[in-house]
Design a protein around this motif. Structure first.
Motif, mmCIF file in Angstrom:
data_model
loop_
_atom_site.group_PDB
_atom_site.id
_atom_site.type_symbol
_atom_site.label_atom_id
_atom_site.label_comp_id
_atom_site.label_asym_id
_atom_site.label_seq_id
_atom_site.Cartn_x
_atom_site.Cartn_y
_atom_site.Cartn_z
ATOM 1 N N ILE A 309 -1.520 38.447 10.182
ATOM 2 C CA ILE A 309 -0.545 37.499 10.539
ATOM 3 C C ILE A 309 -1.414 35.861 10.200
ATOM 4 O O ILE A 309 -2.134 35.912 10.559
ATOM 5 N N LEU A 311 -0.677 32.458 10.771
ATOM 6 C CA LEU A 311 0.044 31.919 12.026
ATOM 7 C C LEU A 311 0.133 30.289 11.619
ATOM 8 O O LEU A 311 -0.953 29.680 11.531
ATOM 9 N N ALA A 325 -3.371 32.293 18.971
ATOM 10 C CA ALA A 325 -3.891 33.323 18.045
ATOM 11 C C ALA A 325 -4.442 34.486 18.759
ATOM 12 O O ALA A 325 -4.044 35.798 18.375
ATOM 13 N N ILE A 328 -1.622 36.752 20.296
ATOM 14 C CA ILE A 328 -0.842 37.385 19.312
ATOM 15 C C ILE A 328 -1.586 38.664 18.598
ATOM 16 O O ILE A 328 -1.162 39.770 18.417
ATOM 17 N N ALA A 329 -2.872 38.427 18.433
ATOM 18 C CA ALA A 329 -3.885 39.599 18.060
ATOM 19 C C ALA A 329 -3.917 40.682 18.870
ATOM 20 O O ALA A 329 -4.227 41.845 18.698
ATOM 21 N N THR A 332 -0.523 42.644 18.888
ATOM 22 C CA THR A 332 -0.311 43.370 17.687
ATOM 23 C C THR A 332 -1.645 44.067 16.888
ATOM 24 O O THR A 332 -1.542 45.043 16.148
ATOM 25 N N VAL A 336 -5.262 37.309 13.174
ATOM 26 C CA VAL A 336 -4.470 36.240 13.213
ATOM 27 C C VAL A 336 -5.142 35.018 12.878
ATOM 28 O O VAL A 336 -5.992 34.372 13.675
#
Length: 358
Positions: A309, A311, A325, A328-329, A332, A336
């Motif tokens: 991703i 970002l 970050a 989100i890491a 997912t 990131v």
């Protein structure tokens, strides 16, 4: 049409400090060829880096007469105004450019080559007006020909429009080339095409031929590319946005891998004022949808995966960006990285470590 070493003057009237000038700002950040001057009467004499944060030493001047002293060969429209029409305040400098023998490049919707005022100016041998936002000739319906290419094909997919798909690809290309990798970029919007000098303006192509236009652009960019080469395809729009059409990019490019681009903290897509709010789905759901759709309509049986991703953390400070970050890491399971803030090398390393598509 636009050679990489042609000295440019950017027509940036009123767009150096806002999003209306995003095309020119992207060129200042990413064009490798010379940009000798920027025309913006509102900021004439300003320090470009102090004004924009872009580390490039280019004089900002008031008009074309002042810009000609720096030896430009091409004038490029750097604005992306609402409606895509040439601003009235720019017309005099366009006339001056053409009369001085400069070529003209524009990604606006309005066709400058057929504008009566500009068409009345006789062009010298070798002088041209390039309206890049038009449908290429001799288009065909896509037939998945890119699936047979030996190179790895990365398609940037977004959670929304204008989240940084082009920037992520160009940062990645820079990093790859520094590492000695054969990395090629396919522009699909006006800024990407002006920066690279080639590509296809996807929003100017009839929908029946859109995937075929992408296919032709990727085949052209990948000519002679071996198995170790990467072709980076600029994404457009988002599956989550009701007004965009990213599917032709998936069908035309037949990607081997996907790169998701997302703006930190954004929960809804940006639509015109007054339109109904549309939520961006949780990123794991969006990733699954992108991967499922990219696996359809292909003869090779590959199932492309989102490998990382990119970002966009431009609106956050350093600490906030790092925390976003990490979050989100965690949800997912993917690397990131903000390739603009952190540079493309970290993103390149993460993608190198990703498994080959299969």
């Amino acid at each position: 049409m636009l050679s990489p070493d042609a000295p440019l003057v950017l027509l940036q009237h009123g767009g150096l400090d806002n999003l209306s000038g995003k095309t020119g700002l992207a060129m200042l950040r990413y064009r490798q060829g010379p940009i000798v001057a920027v025309i913006d009467p509102a900021h004439a004499g300003a320090d470009l880096q102090a004004l924009t944060g872009i580390a490039r030493a280019v004089p900002v001047v008031a008009d074309m007469a002042a810009a000609l002293a720096y030896g430009p060969a091409v004038a490029a429209v750097g604005l992306a105004p609402s409606g895509g029409r040439l601003p009235l305040e720019m017309r005099a400098d366009v006339v001056a450019a053409l009369q001085a023998g400069l070529c003209l490049a524009s990604g606006l919707h309005s066709r400058l080559a057929v504008d009566p005022e500009f068409a009345a100016i006789p062009l010298a041998p070798g002088q041209w007006i390039w309206d890049l936002r038009h449908e290429p000739a001799d288009l065909e319906v896509a037939t998945a020909r890119c699936a047979a290419l030996p190179c790895r094909r990365w398609l940037a997919v977004g959670s929304d429009m204008a989240v940084g798909k082009m920037s992520a690809c160009l940062e990645l290309q820079r990093a790859a080339q520094r590492a000695g990798l054969d990395a090629r970029f396919v522009g699909t919007g006006q800024a990407g095409i002006l920066i690279s000098g080639q590509g296809v303006a996807l929003d100017a192509v009839r929908v029946d031929y859109a995937a075929g236009a992408v296919e032709a652009a990727v085949l052209a960019a990948a000519q002679g590319a071996g198995a170790d080469a990467w072709v980076l395809v600029e994404g457009q729009g988002s599956l989550a946005h009701p007004g965009s059409r990213p599917l032709p990019l998936m069908r035309g490019s037949q990607p081997t891998d996907l790169l998701l681009v997302h703006r930190a903290g954004q929960s809804h897509v940006r639509t015109r004022p007054g339109a109904a709010a549309v939520a961006i789905p949780p990123l794991p759901e969006l990733i699954a949808a992108c991967e499922a759709l990219a696996a359809l309509g292909r003869p090779d049986g590959l199932r492309p995966r989102v490998r990382a991703i990119a970002l966009n953390t431009a609106l956050l400070d350093g600490g906030e960006a790092a925390r976003e970050a990490e979050q989100i890491a965690a949800i997912t399971g993917l690397p990131v990285i903000d390739p603009v803030r952190q540079g493309g090398d970290q993103l390149l390393q993460a993608l190198f470590e990703a498994p080959i598509a299969g």
